[in-house]
Scaffold this active site. Structure first.
Site, mmCIF file in Angstrom:
data_model
loop_
_atom_site.group_PDB
_atom_site.id
_atom_site.type_symbol
_atom_site.label_atom_id
_atom_site.label_comp_id
_atom_site.label_asym_id
_atom_site.label_seq_id
_atom_site.Cartn_x
_atom_site.Cartn_y
_atom_site.Cartn_z
ATOM 1 N N CYS A 64 0.828 -1.216 0.000
ATOM 2 C CA CYS A 64 0.000 0.000 0.000
ATOM 3 C C CYS A 64 0.853 1.251 0.000
ATOM 4 O O CYS A 64 1.743 1.423 0.823
ATOM 5 C CB CYS A 64 -0.937 0.010 1.209
ATOM 6 S SG CYS A 64 -1.874 1.547 1.342
ATOM 7 N N ARG A 67 0.034 4.766 2.956
ATOM 8 C CA ARG A 67 0.167 4.511 4.390
ATOM 9 C C ARG A 67 0.500 5.710 5.261
ATOM 10 O O ARG A 67 0.484 5.605 6.483
ATOM 11 C CB ARG A 67 1.211 3.408 4.607
ATOM 12 C CG ARG A 67 0.722 2.058 4.182
ATOM 13 C CD ARG A 67 1.747 0.992 4.500
ATOM 14 N NE ARG A 67 2.677 0.735 3.403
ATOM 15 C CZ ARG A 67 3.809 0.070 3.535
ATOM 16 N NH1 ARG A 67 4.179 -0.368 4.715
ATOM 17 N NH2 ARG A 67 4.596 -0.164 2.490
ATOM 18 N N TRP A 236 -8.996 5.953 -0.309
ATOM 19 C CA TRP A 236 -9.534 6.577 -1.521
ATOM 20 C C TRP A 236 -8.657 6.128 -2.681
ATOM 21 O O TRP A 236 -7.587 5.570 -2.491
ATOM 22 C CB TRP A 236 -9.550 8.105 -1.407
ATOM 23 C CG TRP A 236 -8.257 8.681 -0.926
ATOM 24 C CD1 TRP A 236 -7.138 8.941 -1.664
ATOM 25 C CD2 TRP A 236 -7.950 9.059 0.432
ATOM 26 N NE1 TRP A 236 -6.155 9.459 -0.854
ATOM 27 C CE2 TRP A 236 -6.623 9.548 0.431
ATOM 28 C CE3 TRP A 236 -8.673 9.052 1.631
ATOM 29 C CZ2 TRP A 236 -5.998 10.010 1.590
ATOM 30 C CZ3 TRP A 236 -8.033 9.507 2.774
ATOM 31 C CH2 TRP A 236 -6.721 9.985 2.745
ATOM 32 N N GLU A 241 -4.980 3.626 -10.516
ATOM 33 C CA GLU A 241 -5.740 2.384 -10.291
ATOM 34 C C GLU A 241 -6.929 2.329 -11.240
ATOM 35 O O GLU A 241 -7.253 1.285 -11.790
ATOM 36 C CB GLU A 241 -6.263 2.322 -8.851
ATOM 37 C CG GLU A 241 -5.179 2.276 -7.802
ATOM 38 C CD GLU A 241 -5.784 2.109 -6.410
ATOM 39 O OE1 GLU A 241 -6.088 3.145 -5.773
ATOM 40 O OE2 GLU A 241 -5.967 0.961 -5.988
HETATM 41 N N1 ARG Z 1 -6.868 -1.405 -7.109
HETATM 42 C C1 ARG Z 1 -8.186 -1.608 -6.596
HETATM 43 C C2 ARG Z 1 -9.191 -1.049 -7.566
HETATM 44 O O1 ARG Z 1 -8.805 -0.435 -8.521
HETATM 45 C C3 ARG Z 1 -8.373 -0.945 -5.242
HETATM 46 C C4 ARG Z 1 -7.348 -1.305 -4.198
HETATM 47 C C5 ARG Z 1 -7.357 -0.385 -2.994
HETATM 48 N N2 ARG Z 1 -7.016 0.951 -3.391
HETATM 49 C C6 ARG Z 1 -6.993 2.004 -2.581
HETATM 50 N N3 ARG Z 1 -6.674 3.148 -3.095
HETATM 51 N N4 ARG Z 1 -7.284 1.917 -1.300
HETATM 52 O O2 ARG Z 1 -10.376 -1.158 -7.407
#
Ligand code: ARG
Length: 381
Positions: A64, A67, A236, A241
């Site tokens: 992560c 953090r 968030w 991602e």
């Molecule tokens: N990578 C995942 C997604 O795109 C989410 C993982 C958690 N990500 C976060 N920013 N807390 O759905």
């Protein structure tokens, strides 16, 4: 390999909790825990221990990048809920509180575990909110290809989707030893962000969207030797991602060729860098859309700086940061990010979050429930 006993794991965690929180009286607490383990085979974490342990599990999550904010995690102790209906209603309350009108709050909810007597829950979805995926007769996939098998499973339980590219999957909750139950998530519980581009008006016509809050719901939280198989948590989103992986990956929504066509790029050869150009436009769109709709999202450059700040703070406390380089470095902008140029040890510390077999997949489901596997609390065998 010798595994440590439940009491040893409790001891390690409680000593860390008392010492980092400047509390006195750990010996007394350990005596209590020892008696409790002798009498019942397990022990119950207090609400404060649970809350601190969950924060540490975040701090110890090697993959992560977010953090820096570990101390701000809001922990909801919901171990007393005893039916799938209650867990569902509470998961909706988690969503509401975490979404917070777009100003997303990092939140974790803990539900009953079998370790403490009674039966534990599992949420079978990967995340509380995710989009369905359907295999069409012509071989194409509608929606999120990563959800196809879970969508099929939900359908086998009697759920029926609307068949759009962004259908909300139902929440599937299973109480140990019972059948899984599905619950439709009411549309008003879910903040969605419609995607548009600040310069290209054609972008809006693609009718793309993503949801605001990623709530991981299939990982096991472990604190002081106690397992919580149902402990959904959210932060968030980081831009890449959604823009690079979820919408860009070939095995996901695969939108780069669609964008390239709209942008009139030459896609016959990779060396025209059409993927790079389309990817940038997708990133601009996701970033501007979240910003203009007031929904928290961090870009990868800022996230990189924040992670390096986290490393600095940890080192100042005399702790060495454990991190998984391949997961920390975002999937776009590589060497322009500070984290690209760093290296970390990658040991797994406790407390932490762990993957667990998907309870809905035949081939992954344990023959004897993992909850009940008789482990000696003192020898660890
Ligand atoms: N990578 C995942 C997604 O795109 C989410 C993982 C958690 N990500 C976060 N920013 N807390 O759905």
């Amino acid at each position: 390999m010798r595994t440590s006993s439940l009491f040893e794991q409790a001891q390690e965690f409680l000593q860390q909790y008392y010492s980092e929180s400047n509390l006195s009286g750990v010996e007394k607490r350990l005596d209590q825990v020892q008696v409790e383990i002798l009498q019942t085979g397990t022990y119950r974490l207090t609400e404060k221990e649970l809350s601190f342990g969950a924060k540490l599990a975040w701090r110890n999550s090697n993959r992560c990048m977010g953090r820096l904010f570990w101390k701000t995690l809001k922990v909801r102790d919901r171990r007393s809920l005893s039916s799938a209906e209650e867990v569902f209603a509470d998961a909706m309350a988690h969503l509401k509180s975490a979404t917070h009108g777009g100003k997303i709050r990092s939140t974790l909810s803990v539900y009953a575990t079998a370790d403490e007597g009674g039966s534990g829950f599992r949420i079978l979805n990967k995340q509380l909110i995710r989009f369905a995926g359907y295999s069409l007769p012509n071989g194409e996939i509608l929606g999120d290809p990563d959800s196809v098998s879970f969508t099929r499973y939900c359908t086998s339980l009697g759920w029926e989707g609307k068949k759009t590219a962004f259908d909300l999957l139902p929440l599937v909750i299973q109480r140990e030893g019972e059948h899984a139950q599905w619950f439709g998530i009411p549309e008003e519980q879910v903040l969605r962000v419609n995607l548009f581009h600040p310069e290209y008006s054609w972008f809006q016509e693609l009718n793309l969207q993503w949801y605001a809050v990623p709530v991981i719901s299939d990982m096991r939280l472990e604190i002081g030797g106690i397992s919580f198989p149902c402990a959904p948590f959210n932060g968030w989103y980081m831009l890449t991602e959604i823009a690079a992986r979820n919408l860009g990956d070939e095995q996901r929504y695969n939108l780069l060729p669609v964008l390239a066509k709209k942008m009139k790029l030459d896609t016959r050869q990779v060396k025209t860098l059409w993927k790079d150009k389309a990817m940038l436009v997708l990133q601009e769109a996701v970033l501007h859309s979240f910003q203009s709709q007031g929904v928290t999202l961090v870009d990868h450059h800022t996230a990189s700086e924040q992670f390096l700040e986290f490393c600095k703070q940890e080192e100042a406390k005399g702790r060495s940061v454990q991190a998984d380089w391949a997961w920390i470095v975002p999937p776009a902008a590589g060497s322009t990010l500070g984290v690209f140029h760093k290296d970390w040890e990658n040991q797994i510390l406790s407390p932490n979050f762990y993957y667990q077999p998907a309870a809905w997949k035949e081939d992954e489901a344990p023959k004897t429930p993992s909850f009940a596997a008789g482990k000696c609390p003192f020898s660890g065998n």
